[in-house]
Design a protein around this motif. Structure first.
Motif, PDB file in Angstrom:
ATOM      1  N   PHE A  42       8.291  27.801  -0.170  1.00  0.00           N
ATOM      2  CA  PHE A  42       9.080  26.879   0.652  1.00  0.00           C
ATOM      3  C   PHE A  42       8.563  25.455   0.424  1.00  0.00           C
ATOM      4  CE2 PHE A  42       8.820  30.931   2.878  1.00  0.00           C
ATOM      5  CZ  PHE A  42      10.164  31.236   3.070  1.00  0.00           C
ATOM      6  N   THR A  43       9.481  24.484   0.457  1.00  0.00           N
ATOM      7  CA  THR A  43       9.123  23.083   0.219  1.00  0.00           C
ATOM      8  C   THR A  43       9.518  22.220   1.410  1.00  0.00           C
ATOM      9  OG1 THR A  43       9.488  23.359  -2.155  1.00  0.00           O
ATOM     10  CG2 THR A  43       9.409  21.109  -1.321  1.00  0.00           C
ATOM     11  N   TYR A  44       8.609  21.342   1.824  1.00  0.00           N
ATOM     12  CA  TYR A  44       8.882  20.328   2.848  1.00  0.00           C
ATOM     13  C   TYR A  44       8.598  18.966   2.207  1.00  0.00           C
ATOM     14  CZ  TYR A  44       8.049  24.482   5.734  1.00  0.00           C
ATOM     15  OH  TYR A  44       8.076  25.751   6.265  1.00  0.00           O
ATOM     16  N   ILE A  45       9.586  18.087   2.168  1.00  0.00           N
ATOM     17  CA  ILE A  45       9.381  16.796   1.496  1.00  0.00           C
ATOM     18  C   ILE A  45       8.744  15.783   2.462  1.00  0.00           C
ATOM     19  CG2 ILE A  45      11.215  17.207  -0.177  1.00  0.00           C
ATOM     20  CD1 ILE A  45      12.914  15.138   1.360  1.00  0.00           C
ATOM     21  N   THR A  46       7.765  16.256   3.194  1.00  0.00           N
ATOM     22  CA  THR A  46       7.119  15.479   4.251  1.00  0.00           C
ATOM     23  C   THR A  46       6.499  14.190   3.725  1.00  0.00           C
ATOM     24  OG1 THR A  46       6.597  17.598   5.300  1.00  0.00           O
ATOM     25  CG2 THR A  46       5.493  15.640   6.165  1.00  0.00           C
ATOM     26  N   GLY A  47       5.720  14.290   2.652  1.00  0.00           N
ATOM     27  CA  GLY A  47       5.038  13.109   2.128  1.00  0.00           C
ATOM     28  C   GLY A  47       5.999  12.065   1.601  1.00  0.00           C
ATOM     29  N   GLU A  48       7.047  12.514   0.928  1.00  0.00           N
ATOM     30  CA  GLU A  48       8.029  11.566   0.389  1.00  0.00           C
ATOM     31  C   GLU A  48       8.788  10.860   1.511  1.00  0.00           C
ATOM     32  OE1 GLU A  48      11.724  11.367  -2.835  1.00  0.00           O
ATOM     33  OE2 GLU A  48      10.745  13.277  -2.401  1.00  0.00           O
ATOM     34  N   LEU A  49       9.176  11.618   2.531  1.00  0.00           N
ATOM     35  CA  LEU A  49       9.855  11.009   3.681  1.00  0.00           C
ATOM     36  C   LEU A  49       8.959   9.973   4.349  1.00  0.00           C
ATOM     37  CD1 LEU A  49      11.715  13.940   5.505  1.00  0.00           C
ATOM     38  CD2 LEU A  49      12.734  11.923   4.436  1.00  0.00           C
ATOM     39  N   TYR A  50       7.683  10.329   4.513  1.00  0.00           N
ATOM     40  CA  TYR A  50       6.742   9.401   5.144  1.00  0.00           C
ATOM     41  C   TYR A  50       6.656   8.100   4.343  1.00  0.00           C
ATOM     42  CZ  TYR A  50       2.344   7.234   6.473  1.00  0.00           C
ATOM     43  OH  TYR A  50       1.396   6.323   6.859  1.00  0.00           O
ATOM     44  N   ARG A  51       6.500   8.213   3.033  1.00  0.00           N
ATOM     45  CA  ARG A  51       6.354   7.026   2.189  1.00  0.00           C
ATOM     46  C   ARG A  51       7.593   6.136   2.270  1.00  0.00           C
ATOM     47  NH1 ARG A  51       8.195   6.506  -2.749  1.00  0.00           N
ATOM     48  NH2 ARG A  51       8.357   8.768  -3.080  1.00  0.00           N
ATOM     49  N   ILE A  52       8.766   6.725   2.175  1.00  0.00           N
ATOM     50  CA  ILE A  52      10.005   5.949   2.201  1.00  0.00           C
ATOM     51  C   ILE A  52      10.200   5.268   3.549  1.00  0.00           C
ATOM     52  CG2 ILE A  52      12.521   6.126   2.130  1.00  0.00           C
ATOM     53  CD1 ILE A  52      12.158   8.381   0.065  1.00  0.00           C
ATOM     54  N   LEU A  53      10.006   6.033   4.627  1.00  0.00           N
ATOM     55  CA  LEU A  53      10.218   5.474   5.960  1.00  0.00           C
ATOM     56  C   LEU A  53       9.159   4.427   6.308  1.00  0.00           C
ATOM     57  CD1 LEU A  53      11.158   8.745   7.882  1.00  0.00           C
ATOM     58  CD2 LEU A  53      12.681   6.839   7.349  1.00  0.00           C
ATOM     59  N   ASP A  54       7.923   4.683   5.932  1.00  0.00           N
ATOM     60  CA  ASP A  54       6.844   3.764   6.263  1.00  0.00           C
ATOM     61  C   ASP A  54       6.993   2.438   5.512  1.00  0.00           C
ATOM     62  OD1 ASP A  54       4.267   3.338   7.654  1.00  0.00           O
ATOM     63  OD2 ASP A  54       3.456   3.232   5.631  1.00  0.00           O
ATOM     64  N   GLN A  55       7.478   2.489   4.277  1.00  0.00           N
ATOM     65  CA  GLN A  55       7.560   1.286   3.459  1.00  0.00           C
ATOM     66  C   GLN A  55       8.888   0.536   3.596  1.00  0.00           C
ATOM     67  OE1 GLN A  55       6.560   2.125  -0.633  1.00  0.00           O
ATOM     68  NE2 GLN A  55       4.642   3.124  -0.112  1.00  0.00           N
ATOM     69  N   TYR A  56       9.970   1.275   3.807  1.00  0.00           N
ATOM     70  CA  TYR A  56      11.284   0.640   3.698  1.00  0.00           C
ATOM     71  C   TYR A  56      12.152   0.724   4.958  1.00  0.00           C
ATOM     72  CZ  TYR A  56       9.931   1.087  -1.202  1.00  0.00           C
ATOM     73  OH  TYR A  56       9.248   1.029  -2.384  1.00  0.00           O
ATOM     74  N   SER A  57      11.778   1.550   5.904  1.00  0.00           N
ATOM     75  CA  SER A  57      12.647   1.750   7.063  1.00  0.00           C
ATOM     76  C   SER A  57      12.529   0.603   8.074  1.00  0.00           C
ATOM     77  CB  SER A  57      12.292   3.075   7.748  1.00  0.00           C
ATOM     78  OG  SER A  57      12.932   3.175   8.989  1.00  0.00           O
ATOM     79  N   SER A  58      13.630   0.339   8.763  1.00  0.00           N
ATOM     80  CA  SER A  58      13.617  -0.641   9.846  1.00  0.00           C
ATOM     81  C   SER A  58      12.829  -0.127  11.046  1.00  0.00           C
ATOM     82  CB  SER A  58      15.054  -0.953  10.285  1.00  0.00           C
ATOM     83  OG  SER A  58      15.684   0.216  10.806  1.00  0.00           O
TER      84      SER A  58
END
Length: 282
Positions: free
Chosen positions: A145-161
């Motif tokens: 099973f895969t959880y894209i937890t780290g990628e979501l964190y990086r994108i949201l932390d760097q680019y999210s409002s």
């Protein structure tokens, strides 16, 4: 590497997608030229996306259920012009009930953990950009099973409002991390609860320098919602550093027993097994 121990190591930013014109051999040679000068020719083992469709040579996935030997049998020797003894390790493909799951790169650490008898029947969790949860039964990998937890964190932390902490140095806060975990465990919708990153900061429930820790807790907490729903109670955790401390806090919150295996140790053990197999084939 010699006898499962590191002789020297190098890191860099030249990943698969950054290699221009598919010049993989040239890029690899530049990276390891100092080693070749110091040690002469030696076997080279590659793992990860270098064996994917967009990589150097596409290496076929090994399908579950698979043993360490199945993975060793899937190792492919790469045709080269200048370098010698270059091999790529295959990834793993699991055909699930609804959709397929794959991994590339993590298999080296997983076979290392199986080799060392860290787990012969149970679950392995290897957190990262894409966290992998792997079922091992009688020394065979049977589920993935895969959880894209780290990628979501990086994108949201760097680019999210939601975060908007540019210029604010982030500090580790286990308290705010666990607030995020507990919030996630109570909420069934990730896109809904993520907005609390913004509102908790707005009403001073978390400090601006702790936003990243809270966000990490929300995302890892949702990963744990799924793990909890599966009824798992004993997991081998492969990793190191601050992230593993966070994961351990979350596991303790859910009263799930864990055994921590250092990621470098597991990888070196798996790589040594692959090296011995290649030497046995020559």
């Amino acid at each position: 590497m010699k006898k499962g121990s590191i002789v020297d190591s190098r890191t860099g930013e030249l990943g698969v997608l950054q290699v221009e014109d598919s010049a993989f051999e040239a890029a690899l040679k530049v990276a390891i030229d100092p080693w070749l000068s110091a040690h002469g020719e030696f076997p080279i083992i590659l793992s990860g996306l270098v064996g994917a469709r967009e990589g150097w040579v596409e290496v076929a996935y090994v399908r579950t259920p698979c043993s360490n030997q199945s993975i060793l049998d899937g190792v492919v020797k790469v045709p080269t012009n200048q370098l010698k003894n270059v091999s790529i390790v295959p990834g793993i493909l699991h055909s699930g009930d609804e959709y397929s799951e794959v991994l590339r790169g993590e298999e080296v650490s997983i076979i290392g953990a199986i080799k060392d008898q860290t787990v012969s029947d149970g679950w392995i969790l290897k957190p990262g950009e894409h966290s992998k949860l792997v079922r091992v039964e009688e020394n065979e990998i049977t589920q993935l099973f895969t959880y894209i937890t780290g990628e979501l964190y990086r994108i949201l932390d760097q680019y999210s409002s939601l975060c908007r902490h540019a210029g604010i140095e982030q500090k580790v806060s286990s308290i705010d991390f666990m607030t995020g975990v507990r919030t996630a465990l109570k909420s069934g919708c990730l896109s809904k609860v993520l907005f609390s990153v913004s509102t908790r900061r707005l009403v001073s429930q978390i400090e601006a320098e702790h936003v990243s820790s809270y966000l990490s807790g929300l995302l890892i907490g949702h990963e744990f919602r799924d793990i909890k729903s599966m009824g798992l109670d004993n997991i081998v955790l492969i990793g190191s550093g601050q992230l593993m401390e966070f994961y351990q806090l979350a596991f303790d919150e859910l009263s799930i027993q864990t055994r921590l295996v250092d990621s470098q140790r597991a990888y070196l053990s798996g790589a040594q097994l692959i090296l011995e197999s290649l030497e046995g084939d020559n």
